[in-house]
Design an enzyme around this catalytic site. Structure first.
Site, PDB file in Angstrom:
ATOM      1  CG  HIS A 265      -1.805   1.176   1.341  1.00  0.00           C
ATOM      2  ND1 HIS A 265      -3.114   1.168   0.927  1.00  0.00           N
ATOM      3  CD2 HIS A 265      -1.567   2.430   1.794  1.00  0.00           C
ATOM      4  CE1 HIS A 265      -3.642   2.374   1.130  1.00  0.00           C
ATOM      5  NE2 HIS A 265      -2.724   3.152   1.661  1.00  0.00           N
ATOM      6  CD  GLU A 266       1.502   3.593   3.760  1.00  0.00           C
ATOM      7  OE1 GLU A 266       1.714   4.686   3.199  1.00  0.00           O
ATOM      8  OE2 GLU A 266       0.443   3.346   4.387  1.00  0.00           O
ATOM      9  CG  HIS A 269       0.337   6.323  -0.566  1.00  0.00           C
ATOM     10  ND1 HIS A 269      -0.666   7.088  -1.115  1.00  0.00           N
ATOM     11  CD2 HIS A 269      -0.241   5.603   0.428  1.00  0.00           C
ATOM     12  CE1 HIS A 269      -1.809   6.849  -0.458  1.00  0.00           C
ATOM     13  NE2 HIS A 269      -1.581   5.939   0.469  1.00  0.00           N
ATOM     14  CD  GLU A 295      -5.371   5.750   0.350  1.00  0.00           C
ATOM     15  OE1 GLU A 295      -4.579   6.680   0.597  1.00  0.00           O
ATOM     16  OE2 GLU A 295      -5.226   4.619   0.810  1.00  0.00           O
TER      17      GLU A 295
HETATM   18 ZN    ZN Z   1      -2.976   5.248   1.872  1.00  0.00          ZN
END
Ligand code: ZN
Length: 501
Positions: A265-266, A269, A295
């Site tokens: 997830h990170e 980003h 996101e």
């Molecule tokens: Zn996030």
């Protein structure tokens, strides 16, 4: 002063502005990744001062002079300077009405509140945090009062994270999601299908999980020469321009998938930020265009890549090589199914892809309500929270830590941020649909060729940083605006197949 000279002086001014912002973020990073506890109060003071200084620069008379000088000349400016002007003008218009002293006080309050939240969460004691939350909400209401709003007071905050977003649009958005997801969850629950995931609870030592993190960062294309991974209570990504984009994770020994997916997830980003064009490095345009689009990238890497069958087919051998032991007997298909169990639960960041948007809906409804209530009753929130969880997900928290205290956002003043998570998930599905017209995403994941996917995202989305407005970017990528039907189609197809419903 001639125009070229004005633009140069403006850009030098913004360089200093960004340096102040980076310094504030660095303190934040440091506080979350192991700075000494005893320094909390002095650091909060320093962070408040740094943020206030940046704030003053964003709304100064000097800034106004720049904007006044450049405004009439927009047509003769290049795209990047025009976008820089637009961004600064938006910030100026939204913040110039807030007295700097109140903003400094607010920034300091948030820094202290975040520390208090950490302790309160550890002790599962909402009562000790409630006065801070009340203060933060009152600040936000006061600021909305200064800034003004159209329609609903919440709109002003929503627009900060997702320009153009309103309560009206989000009400319709969540209504559609609720209409599709709630019955689907019901069908799944009634199907009687059970998926074995007991093996996911087998303890995996931190050292092994760290090797998994390294493997994934490399496979996904996160550049560790321009970034690093550390541990924090709540995983996050922060950066000081495209050449220093850092992220954190949290290792749970008996739930290794938690950190595996938080790293993916990170990394989504972080890769977005690392892929900004060089021409906008360290400018106000460096990094993502909106929280929702940001996101969408983290969800893309976490869910669309990480929770696909192709991912487990490709990466299972290397992962079980690290995990060892009984994991060696688990097939890719078993991992895939276990990583996609749809089951209502209490913790947002541990939630599965299907029930996730309902966690956001709970927060959205609470934020909307507290920002429009005249006298906000902080003490009643745990009960309201629990009732909503029971209504939408059929589960009820037994304590504050697994209920209202689970997220850091409110303690750091991030009201209006949560909806971006759901918007992001929806956009990720929409981008996937259009990506598949050019390349075959799932086949590329199965071949381990994430580079081709990165390339597509970089060209269409990442390189532009925040040069474009989010709506324009989405229109350019998809030829149409955000539409939640791609999201609900994706969820119905994926989970319908897994559960045979
Ligand atoms: Zn996030």
């Amino acid at each position: 002063m001639d125009l070229t000279k004005t633009v140069d002086v403006f850009k030098t001014y913004l360089e200093k502005y960004m340096a102040l912002n980076y310094a504030g973020s660095l303190f934040h990073w440091d506080a979350a990744t192991g700075a000494p506890k005893g320094g909390v109060e002095s650091r909060a003071r320093i962070m408040g001062l740094l943020q206030a200084e940046a704030f003053v620069m964003a709304i100064s008379d000097k800034m106004k002079d720049f904007l006044d000088a450049l405004g009439p000349e927009l047509d003769s400016l290049d795209e990047i300077t025009r976008a820089t002007y637009r961004k600064c003008k938006r910030d100026y218009d939204s913040m110039a009405k807030i007295p700097p002293e109140e903003f400094r006080e607010y920034a300091e309050t948030c820094a202290l509140a975040e520390n208090c939240w950490e302790d309160a969460k550890e002790r599962s004691d909402y009562k000790s945090f409630a006065p801070w939350l009340k203060k933060i909400v009152e600040f936000n209401k006061k600021f909305i009062g200064y800034r003004g709003y159209t329609g609903h007071p919440y709109n002003t905050l929503l627009d900060d994270y997702e320009p153009g977003m309103t309560v009206e649009k989000l009400d319709a958005f969540f209504e559609q999601i609720k209409a599709s997801v709630v019955p689907l969850i019901k069908k799944i629950t009634q199907s009687g299908v059970t998926i074995d995931d007991a093996f996911l609870g087998v303890p995996v030592p931190k050292a092994k999980q760290e090797r998994i993190s390294a493997l994934l960062m490399d496979a996904l294309g996160y550049d560790t020469n321009r970034g690093m991974l550390r541990e924090s209570e709540h995983p996050f990504t922060t950066g000081f321009g495209k050449n220093d984009v850092r992220m954190t994770t949290h290792y749970h020994e008996s739930a290794f998938l938690s950190s595996l997916y938080s790293v993916m997830h990170e990394a989504g980003h972080a890769i977005y930020d690392q892929n900004s064009a060089d021409a906008i490095a360290n400018t106000v345009l460096d990094g993502g265009v909106s929280m929702g689009v940001h996101e969408s990238q983290s969800r893309f890497y976490e869910n669309i890549i990480g929770r696909s069958r192709g991912f487990w087919k490709r990466f299972r051998p290397e992962l079980v090589g690290i995990l060892g032991g009984e994991f060696k007997n688990i097939s890719a298909e078993k991992f895939y199914l276990a990583a996609n169990i749809a089951k209502p639960s209490l913790i947002r960041i541990e939630a599965d892809e299907l029930t996730y948007p309902l966690h956001i809906m709970v927060r959205y409804e609470i934020e909307k309500a507290v920002l429009s209530e005249k006298d906000f009753d902080a003490d009643s929130l745990p009960e309201i929270w629990a009732d909503k969880y029971e209504e939408y997900l059929g589960v009820r928290p037994r304590n504050d830590a697994e209920g209202i205290l689970q997220d850091v956002h409110w303690s750091s003043g991030l009201f209006g941020y949560f909806p971006s998570y759901a918007v992001g998930s929806a956009l990720a599905s929409q981008f996937l649909f259009f990506m598949n017209k050019d390349i075959n995403a799932e086949r590329l994941v199965e071949a381990g060729d994430i580079g081709a996917i990165n390339g597509w995202l970089k060209e269409k989305i990442h390189q532009h940083g925040s040069v474009k407005m989010p709506e324009d970017l989405i229109m350019e990528v998809c030829g149409e605006p955000l539409d939640s039907k791609y999201y609900t189609d994706y969820l119905e197809k994926k989970f319908g197949a897994i559960y045979g419903v």
